[in-house]
Design a protein around this motif. Sequence first.
Motif, PDB file in Angstrom:
ATOM      1  N   ILE A   1      24.349  47.913  63.824  1.00  0.00           N
ATOM      2  CA  ILE A   1      23.217  47.030  63.538  1.00  0.00           C
ATOM      3  C   ILE A   1      21.898  47.806  63.443  1.00  0.00           C
ATOM      4  O   ILE A   1      20.934  47.332  62.838  1.00  0.00           O
ATOM      5  N   GLY A   2      21.828  48.980  64.052  1.00  0.00           N
ATOM      6  CA  GLY A   2      20.617  49.785  63.979  1.00  0.00           C
ATOM      7  C   GLY A   2      19.612  49.431  65.066  1.00  0.00           C
ATOM      8  O   GLY A   2      19.853  48.567  65.914  1.00  0.00           O
ATOM      9  N   PRO A   3      18.441  50.093  65.057  1.00  0.00           N
ATOM     10  CA  PRO A   3      17.445  49.895  66.114  1.00  0.00           C
ATOM     11  C   PRO A   3      16.729  48.547  66.045  1.00  0.00           C
ATOM     12  O   PRO A   3      16.636  47.933  64.980  1.00  0.00           O
ATOM     13  N   GLU A   4      16.264  48.109  67.257  1.00  0.00           N
ATOM     14  CA  GLU A   4      15.455  46.894  67.388  1.00  0.00           C
ATOM     15  C   GLU A   4      16.164  45.651  66.858  1.00  0.00           C
ATOM     16  O   GLU A   4      15.594  44.828  66.146  1.00  0.00           O
ATOM     17  N   LYS A   5      17.438  45.493  67.246  1.00  0.00           N
ATOM     18  CA  LYS A   5      18.219  44.331  66.798  1.00  0.00           C
ATOM     19  C   LYS A   5      18.952  43.701  67.997  1.00  0.00           C
ATOM     20  O   LYS A   5      19.096  44.314  69.056  1.00  0.00           O
ATOM     21  N   ILE A   6      19.444  42.475  67.783  1.00  0.00           N
ATOM     22  CA  ILE A   6      20.264  41.775  68.782  1.00  0.00           C
ATOM     23  C   ILE A   6      21.594  41.439  68.125  1.00  0.00           C
ATOM     24  O   ILE A   6      21.635  41.046  66.950  1.00  0.00           O
ATOM     25  N   ALA A   7      22.686  41.582  68.868  1.00  0.00           N
ATOM     26  CA  ALA A   7      24.005  41.279  68.308  1.00  0.00           C
ATOM     27  C   ALA A   7      24.920  40.730  69.395  1.00  0.00           C
ATOM     28  O   ALA A   7      24.690  40.897  70.581  1.00  0.00           O
ATOM     29  N   GLY A   8      25.978  40.090  68.953  1.00  0.00           N
ATOM     30  CA  GLY A   8      26.982  39.581  69.874  1.00  0.00           C
ATOM     31  C   GLY A   8      27.103  38.064  69.776  1.00  0.00           C
ATOM     32  O   GLY A   8      26.385  37.416  69.009  1.00  0.00           O
ATOM     33  N   PRO A   9      28.018  37.537  70.556  1.00  0.00           N
ATOM     34  CA  PRO A   9      28.846  38.286  71.517  1.00  0.00           C
ATOM     35  C   PRO A   9      29.984  39.052  70.837  1.00  0.00           C
ATOM     36  O   PRO A   9      30.512  38.609  69.825  1.00  0.00           O
TER      37      PRO A   9
ATOM     38  N   ALA B   1      18.830  34.616  73.219  1.00  0.00           N
ATOM     39  CA  ALA B   1      18.239  35.918  72.889  1.00  0.00           C
ATOM     40  C   ALA B   1      17.715  35.942  71.458  1.00  0.00           C
ATOM     41  O   ALA B   1      16.608  36.421  71.188  1.00  0.00           O
ATOM     42  N   ASN B   2      18.477  35.372  70.526  1.00  0.00           N
ATOM     43  CA  ASN B   2      18.054  35.332  69.119  1.00  0.00           C
ATOM     44  C   ASN B   2      16.880  34.377  68.908  1.00  0.00           C
ATOM     45  O   ASN B   2      16.136  34.507  67.932  1.00  0.00           O
ATOM     46  N   ALA B   3      16.741  33.424  69.852  1.00  0.00           N
ATOM     47  CA  ALA B   3      15.622  32.482  69.756  1.00  0.00           C
ATOM     48  C   ALA B   3      14.330  33.080  70.300  1.00  0.00           C
ATOM     49  O   ALA B   3      13.276  32.440  70.251  1.00  0.00           O
TER      50      ALA B   3
ATOM     51  N   GLN C   1      13.962  34.515  73.576  1.00  0.00           N
ATOM     52  CA  GLN C   1      13.809  34.604  75.025  1.00  0.00           C
ATOM     53  C   GLN C   1      13.907  36.057  75.485  1.00  0.00           C
ATOM     54  O   GLN C   1      14.614  36.868  74.872  1.00  0.00           O
ATOM     55  N   ASP C   2      13.199  36.358  76.569  1.00  0.00           N
ATOM     56  CA  ASP C   2      13.149  37.724  77.092  1.00  0.00           C
ATOM     57  C   ASP C   2      14.554  38.214  77.453  1.00  0.00           C
ATOM     58  O   ASP C   2      15.237  37.605  78.291  1.00  0.00           O
ATOM     59  N   PHE C   3      14.983  39.302  76.833  1.00  0.00           N
ATOM     60  CA  PHE C   3      16.348  39.785  77.019  1.00  0.00           C
ATOM     61  C   PHE C   3      16.582  40.245  78.454  1.00  0.00           C
ATOM     62  O   PHE C   3      17.627  39.980  79.045  1.00  0.00           O
ATOM     63  N   GLU C   4      15.618  40.950  79.027  1.00  0.00           N
ATOM     64  CA  GLU C   4      15.779  41.440  80.405  1.00  0.00           C
ATOM     65  C   GLU C   4      15.848  40.281  81.393  1.00  0.00           C
ATOM     66  O   GLU C   4      16.576  40.343  82.389  1.00  0.00           O
ATOM     67  N   GLY C   5      15.089  39.227  81.118  1.00  0.00           N
ATOM     68  CA  GLY C   5      15.158  38.034  81.962  1.00  0.00           C
ATOM     69  C   GLY C   5      16.526  37.380  81.871  1.00  0.00           C
ATOM     70  O   GLY C   5      17.095  36.934  82.886  1.00  0.00           O
ATOM     71  N   LEU C   6      17.078  37.311  80.671  1.00  0.00           N
ATOM     72  CA  LEU C   6      18.433  36.765  80.484  1.00  0.00           C
ATOM     73  C   LEU C   6      19.471  37.625  81.199  1.00  0.00           C
ATOM     74  O   LEU C   6      20.436  37.106  81.775  1.00  0.00           O
ATOM     75  N   ALA C   7      19.268  38.943  81.163  1.00  0.00           N
ATOM     76  CA  ALA C   7      20.202  39.853  81.834  1.00  0.00           C
ATOM     77  C   ALA C   7      20.188  39.629  83.341  1.00  0.00           C
ATOM     78  O   ALA C   7      21.239  39.634  83.994  1.00  0.00           O
ATOM     79  N   GLU C   8      18.995  39.426  83.897  1.00  0.00           N
ATOM     80  CA  GLU C   8      18.888  39.169  85.345  1.00  0.00           C
ATOM     81  C   GLU C   8      19.626  37.884  85.725  1.00  0.00           C
ATOM     82  O   GLU C   8      20.218  37.795  86.799  1.00  0.00           O
TER      83      GLU C   8
END
Length: 212
Positions: free
Chosen positions: A138-146, A94-96, A98-105
């Motif tokens: 983290i605020g809007p438009e960010k990625i975090a985790g796990p 995800a941080n690289a 890649q499409d987050f929704e695709g990863l979720a699927e």
Amino acid sequence: LENMVIYDIVAIITDRENYDQNPEIQKALKQTTEQQMLSLLDKKVAEDLPEIIEDSVRAYYEDNRDQYKREAQIEIWEIYVTDENTAKKVARLANAGQDFEGLAEKYNEDKGTKKKKGYLGYRAKRRRGAVSQKAFEIGPEKIAGPIKYRKGWVVLKTGGIKPEGIKEFDEVKNQARQRLKSQKLKQLREEWEKEIKEEFQAKINYELLESI
């Protein structure tokens, strides 16, 4: 059918044994009758309630806006997995970019959000435990985790944010209408009770009450 027959037989036996004359039965019947009468009176009071028009509902909303506060909300997508190593892999992808929704699927193990491609919608800070708290951190438009969540791990993405404010009238119109109706019913009931007290005046003999 068997239950109906048994019920009728029991009714015959209780009638034959004069159970309907039992003091406990008489007391229960009296209480039931009183409750039904009170319910009918409440219904009659409700029938006397004038029609609640749209302008009245809006005026109630404007006078009670503090009742309709909305907490700040942030848009969240999440991918839930039970294996920590898989969660770390998903986070790297995800941080690289890649499409987050695709990863979720592909990876999401939560059935409820998997079919929505991980989309949770807008959530207040306390509505999704550690996930929503991290989202606000983290605020809007960010990625975090796990991050640890329930019995597994979550990688999350945030979108837009809605600041704290007052809900719009159309969002709470039905709720405001019901509250206004309850308020007016209470007023009618109090007026009715006042009329009863004036018509059927009663005094409490406290000396007698204390001697019982």
